[in-house]
Design a protein around this motif. Structure first.
Motif, PDB file in Angstrom:
ATOM      1  N   HIS A 104       0.804  -1.220   0.000  1.00  0.00           N
ATOM      2  CA  HIS A 104       0.000   0.000   0.000  1.00  0.00           C
ATOM      3  C   HIS A 104       0.839   1.273   0.000  1.00  0.00           C
ATOM      4  O   HIS A 104       0.353   2.315  -0.390  1.00  0.00           O
ATOM      5  CB  HIS A 104      -0.961  -0.002   1.192  1.00  0.00           C
ATOM      6  N   LEU A 105       2.099   1.200   0.415  1.00  0.00           N
ATOM      7  CA  LEU A 105       2.918   2.415   0.435  1.00  0.00           C
ATOM      8  C   LEU A 105       3.179   2.941  -0.971  1.00  0.00           C
ATOM      9  O   LEU A 105       3.267   4.149  -1.186  1.00  0.00           O
ATOM     10  CB  LEU A 105       4.231   2.157   1.164  1.00  0.00           C
ATOM     11  N   THR A 106       3.287   2.054  -1.935  1.00  0.00           N
ATOM     12  CA  THR A 106       3.518   2.506  -3.312  1.00  0.00           C
ATOM     13  C   THR A 106       2.205   2.627  -4.084  1.00  0.00           C
ATOM     14  O   THR A 106       2.022   3.561  -4.853  1.00  0.00           O
ATOM     15  CB  THR A 106       4.454   1.526  -4.044  1.00  0.00           C
ATOM     16  N   THR A 107       1.295   1.681  -3.868  1.00  0.00           N
ATOM     17  CA  THR A 107       0.047   1.664  -4.639  1.00  0.00           C
ATOM     18  C   THR A 107      -0.877   2.816  -4.262  1.00  0.00           C
ATOM     19  O   THR A 107      -1.516   3.414  -5.128  1.00  0.00           O
ATOM     20  CB  THR A 107      -0.683   0.325  -4.421  1.00  0.00           C
ATOM     21  N   CYS A 108      -0.939   3.131  -2.986  1.00  0.00           N
ATOM     22  CA  CYS A 108      -1.887   4.129  -2.502  1.00  0.00           C
ATOM     23  C   CYS A 108      -1.283   5.520  -2.351  1.00  0.00           C
ATOM     24  O   CYS A 108      -1.936   6.424  -1.826  1.00  0.00           O
ATOM     25  CB  CYS A 108      -2.462   3.684  -1.162  1.00  0.00           C
ATOM     26  N   LYS A 109      -0.058   5.708  -2.795  1.00  0.00           N
ATOM     27  CA  LYS A 109       0.605   6.999  -2.622  1.00  0.00           C
ATOM     28  C   LYS A 109      -0.139   8.153  -3.302  1.00  0.00           C
ATOM     29  O   LYS A 109      -0.265   9.231  -2.706  1.00  0.00           O
ATOM     30  CB  LYS A 109       2.043   6.930  -3.113  1.00  0.00           C
ATOM     31  N   PRO A 110      -0.677   7.988  -4.544  1.00  0.00           N
ATOM     32  CA  PRO A 110      -1.427   9.105  -5.129  1.00  0.00           C
ATOM     33  C   PRO A 110      -2.660   9.500  -4.304  1.00  0.00           C
ATOM     34  O   PRO A 110      -2.971  10.693  -4.167  1.00  0.00           O
ATOM     35  CB  PRO A 110      -1.851   8.588  -6.502  1.00  0.00           C
ATOM     36  N   LEU A 111      -3.347   8.511  -3.736  1.00  0.00           N
ATOM     37  CA  LEU A 111      -4.502   8.822  -2.885  1.00  0.00           C
ATOM     38  C   LEU A 111      -4.065   9.558  -1.626  1.00  0.00           C
ATOM     39  O   LEU A 111      -4.738  10.485  -1.160  1.00  0.00           O
ATOM     40  CB  LEU A 111      -5.239   7.537  -2.506  1.00  0.00           C
ATOM     41  N   TRP A 112      -2.936   9.152  -1.049  1.00  0.00           N
ATOM     42  CA  TRP A 112      -2.420   9.794   0.159  1.00  0.00           C
ATOM     43  C   TRP A 112      -2.053  11.253  -0.124  1.00  0.00           C
ATOM     44  O   TRP A 112      -2.383  12.146   0.660  1.00  0.00           O
ATOM     45  CB  TRP A 112      -1.218   9.031   0.687  1.00  0.00           C
ATOM     46  N   GLU A 113      -1.395  11.506  -1.266  1.00  0.00           N
ATOM     47  CA  GLU A 113      -1.006  12.873  -1.601  1.00  0.00           C
ATOM     48  C   GLU A 113      -2.238  13.747  -1.865  1.00  0.00           C
ATOM     49  O   GLU A 113      -2.287  14.910  -1.445  1.00  0.00           O
ATOM     50  CB  GLU A 113      -0.079  12.872  -2.818  1.00  0.00           C
ATOM     51  N   LYS A 114      -3.235  13.173  -2.542  1.00  0.00           N
ATOM     52  CA  LYS A 114      -4.467  13.921  -2.795  1.00  0.00           C
ATOM     53  C   LYS A 114      -5.172  14.251  -1.478  1.00  0.00           C
ATOM     54  O   LYS A 114      -5.651  15.371  -1.286  1.00  0.00           O
ATOM     55  CB  LYS A 114      -5.389  13.099  -3.691  1.00  0.00           C
ATOM     56  N   TYR A 115      -5.188  13.301  -0.554  1.00  0.00           N
ATOM     57  CA  TYR A 115      -5.811  13.530   0.748  1.00  0.00           C
ATOM     58  C   TYR A 115      -5.054  14.593   1.533  1.00  0.00           C
ATOM     59  O   TYR A 115      -5.663  15.483   2.132  1.00  0.00           O
ATOM     60  CB  TYR A 115      -5.876  12.226   1.547  1.00  0.00           C
ATOM     61  N   LYS A 116      -3.723  14.531   1.540  1.00  0.00           N
ATOM     62  CA  LYS A 116      -2.936  15.507   2.296  1.00  0.00           C
ATOM     63  C   LYS A 116      -3.105  16.918   1.713  1.00  0.00           C
ATOM     64  O   LYS A 116      -3.168  17.897   2.458  1.00  0.00           O
ATOM     65  CB  LYS A 116      -1.454  15.114   2.314  1.00  0.00           C
ATOM     66  N   ASN A 117      -3.166  17.033   0.379  1.00  0.00           N
ATOM     67  CA  ASN A 117      -3.384  18.350  -0.236  1.00  0.00           C
ATOM     68  C   ASN A 117      -4.769  18.899   0.129  1.00  0.00           C
ATOM     69  O   ASN A 117      -4.919  20.084   0.432  1.00  0.00           O
ATOM     70  CB  ASN A 117      -3.242  18.265  -1.756  1.00  0.00           C
ATOM     71  N   ALA A 118      -5.782  18.041   0.105  1.00  0.00           N
ATOM     72  CA  ALA A 118      -7.131  18.480   0.474  1.00  0.00           C
ATOM     73  C   ALA A 118      -7.199  18.849   1.948  1.00  0.00           C
ATOM     74  O   ALA A 118      -7.879  19.810   2.330  1.00  0.00           O
ATOM     75  CB  ALA A 118      -8.142  17.382   0.150  1.00  0.00           C
TER      76      ALA A 118
END
Length: 160
Positions: A104-118
């Motif tokens: 999940h650290l590599t697969t979910c990274k775009p979702l994590w970045e989108k969440y942190k920006n929001a």
């Protein structure tokens, strides 16, 4: 003789019977939908209540109580919508972590970045206002932030 663009007549009795049965059932339903349902439908594609946008607090006169009240209601609706968007992004990331573990650290990274920006954008707009925030407090926070950034530069550059 078959004209250009037409299909040849079907000699198969079973397919002809099924086609006639299909047309017997489909034609009245299609007519009813096109002539009765669609003309009477509301034209917008959403199913929740849509409020008209009201003037923001900076467009209200200082003695206009009704405008102030409407701006506060609009602010609270916007805050609730932004909070729900943030909640949905968080749930998507958590679901991704559950399903994609241990990668999940590599697969979910775009979702994590989108969440942190929001989350950062939500905190810039609504953070530190407290539970009883209103449109005027948020407007003053935005004004003070703009003055600070004009004097010292953008906040995001100084934290990195």
């Amino acid at each position: 003789m078959v004209q250009k663009g037409e299909s040849p007549p079907d000699d198969n009795l079973f397919r002809g019977f099924i086609s006639a049965l299909y047309n017997t059932l489909d034609v009245p339903v299609t007519w009813f939908r096109e002539k009765v349902v669609e003309p009477n439908q509301k034209k917008y594609p959403w199913y929740h209540q849509q409020y008209r946008r009201v003037p923001t607090i900076d467009q209200c006169y200082s003695d206009d109580v009704v405008c102030d009240f409407e701006a506060n209601l609009q602010f609270k609706r916007d805050r609730a919508v932004d909070s729900e968007i943030l909640n949905i992004l968080r749930m998507r990331y958590e679901d991704c972590m559950m399903y994609e573990s241990p990668d999940h650290l590599t697969t979910c990274k775009p979702l994590w970045e989108k969440y942190k920006n929001a989350e950062e954008a939500w905190f810039i707009k609504y953070g530190d206002l407290g539970a009883y925030a209103d449109a005027r407090k948020a407007y003053m926070k935005q004004k003070h932030r703009m003055i600070w950034e004009r004097r010292h530069g953008p906040l995001s550059d100084q934290t990195k």
